[in-house]
Design an enzyme around this catalytic site. Sequence first.
Site, PDB file in Angstrom:
ATOM      1  N   HIS A 242     -34.022  95.742 -41.008  1.00  0.00           N
ATOM      2  CA  HIS A 242     -35.065  95.023 -40.422  1.00  0.00           C
ATOM      3  C   HIS A 242     -33.897  95.781 -39.185  1.00  0.00           C
ATOM      4  O   HIS A 242     -33.367  96.349 -38.915  1.00  0.00           O
ATOM      5  CB  HIS A 242     -33.613  93.220 -40.215  1.00  0.00           C
ATOM      6  CG  HIS A 242     -32.390  93.371 -40.705  1.00  0.00           C
ATOM      7  ND1 HIS A 242     -31.882  93.884 -39.451  1.00  0.00           N
ATOM      8  CD2 HIS A 242     -31.651  93.351 -41.990  1.00  0.00           C
ATOM      9  CE1 HIS A 242     -29.939  93.814 -40.140  1.00  0.00           C
ATOM     10  NE2 HIS A 242     -30.337  93.654 -41.447  1.00  0.00           N
ATOM     11  N   ASN A 243     -34.905  95.143 -37.700  1.00  0.00           N
ATOM     12  CA  ASN A 243     -34.222  96.396 -36.840  1.00  0.00           C
ATOM     13  C   ASN A 243     -34.044  97.310 -35.536  1.00  0.00           C
ATOM     14  O   ASN A 243     -33.712  98.334 -35.076  1.00  0.00           O
ATOM     15  CB  ASN A 243     -33.065  95.219 -36.104  1.00  0.00           C
ATOM     16  CG  ASN A 243     -32.955  94.095 -35.850  1.00  0.00           C
ATOM     17  OD1 ASN A 243     -32.991  92.818 -36.616  1.00  0.00           O
ATOM     18  ND2 ASN A 243     -33.250  93.739 -33.951  1.00  0.00           N
TER      19      ASN A 243
END
Length: 340
Positions: A242-243
């Site tokens: 994620h991210n």
Amino acid sequence: MEFTVSQIAELLSGKIEGDGSQKVSRLDKIQEGKTGGISFLSNLKYEPFIYTTSSSAVIVSLDFEPVKPITTTLIRVKDPYSAFTQLLEAYAQFTKQSKVGVEQPSYMDDSSKMGEGGYRAAFSYIGKNCKIGDQVSIHGQAYIGDNVQIGDRCIIHAGAKIYKDTVIGNDCEIHPNVVIGADGFGFAPQEDKTYKNIPQLGNVIIEDKVSIGSNSTIDCATMGSTIIKKGVKIDNLVQIAHNVIIGENTVIAAQSGISGSTEIGKNCIIAGQVGIIGHLKIADNTTIGAKTGISKSITKSGQTIFGYMGYEMKEFLKSYSIFKNLPSLQNKIKELEKKQ
């Protein structure tokens, strides 16, 4: 389909040495070349085969100088590998049979729209409020969640899963069983040693001309977006958390893993089984060798990093040359100790 050597040379902006009227209908490895085939020589390790191949033509570099007589026709280009890749692309365009239309049973919600010239295979699923461009192919068992946007000329192969709110640009290829937009690995440790799930509310943005290999996974962001920028090429079995942000034209080989919130620069090369921990920054034009572990940011552009944990390649090789000689060094030390 048959083409003359001259037609191929024109396509590749190459110079012919030999008979340009010969016809070719096949792409051959140089060591397996037969009459009617065309091959290329890029890696000089394969140079001996150019003197024995039966290929009708061979693509070589402008500065290639044979040391023996050659019977095949040569097409001289600046970069044989790139030229042959261009030829492969053209051949694929000529030979592929593009399916158009909708097979049944398949499902697309009434609120979703798909452009012209597309293909939806049987057992594909498209959720609510999706916007899908022209000439997009969606193969069997592919799942596209709600609010997904897909640009023009994309291919979504069999079994791919694209979760809600994902944005995909133009000319992308998503190979079988890829998962895009599943929850990131977010759990908060509690006082009682259990873990509490952290909701993952963001999405994934994939820009133009990205290729994602089979069984790779790209997690949605906790907040904001996980971003795969233009021209990125991802091999099979790659995990992107994620991210994460992957810069333009970076390539990532199989079984590599990138932890959350790490930013990879543009034009990087990440070899197989590389592991990168979270919240790091990797500079542009970085090359990371196979099985390297990265535990701190790389701030200087253009380095080659190798080893576990990874550090600059020249320093690693110096250290390794000492490491592999440790047994003999130990024996020398013991001999010196006996003399004292």
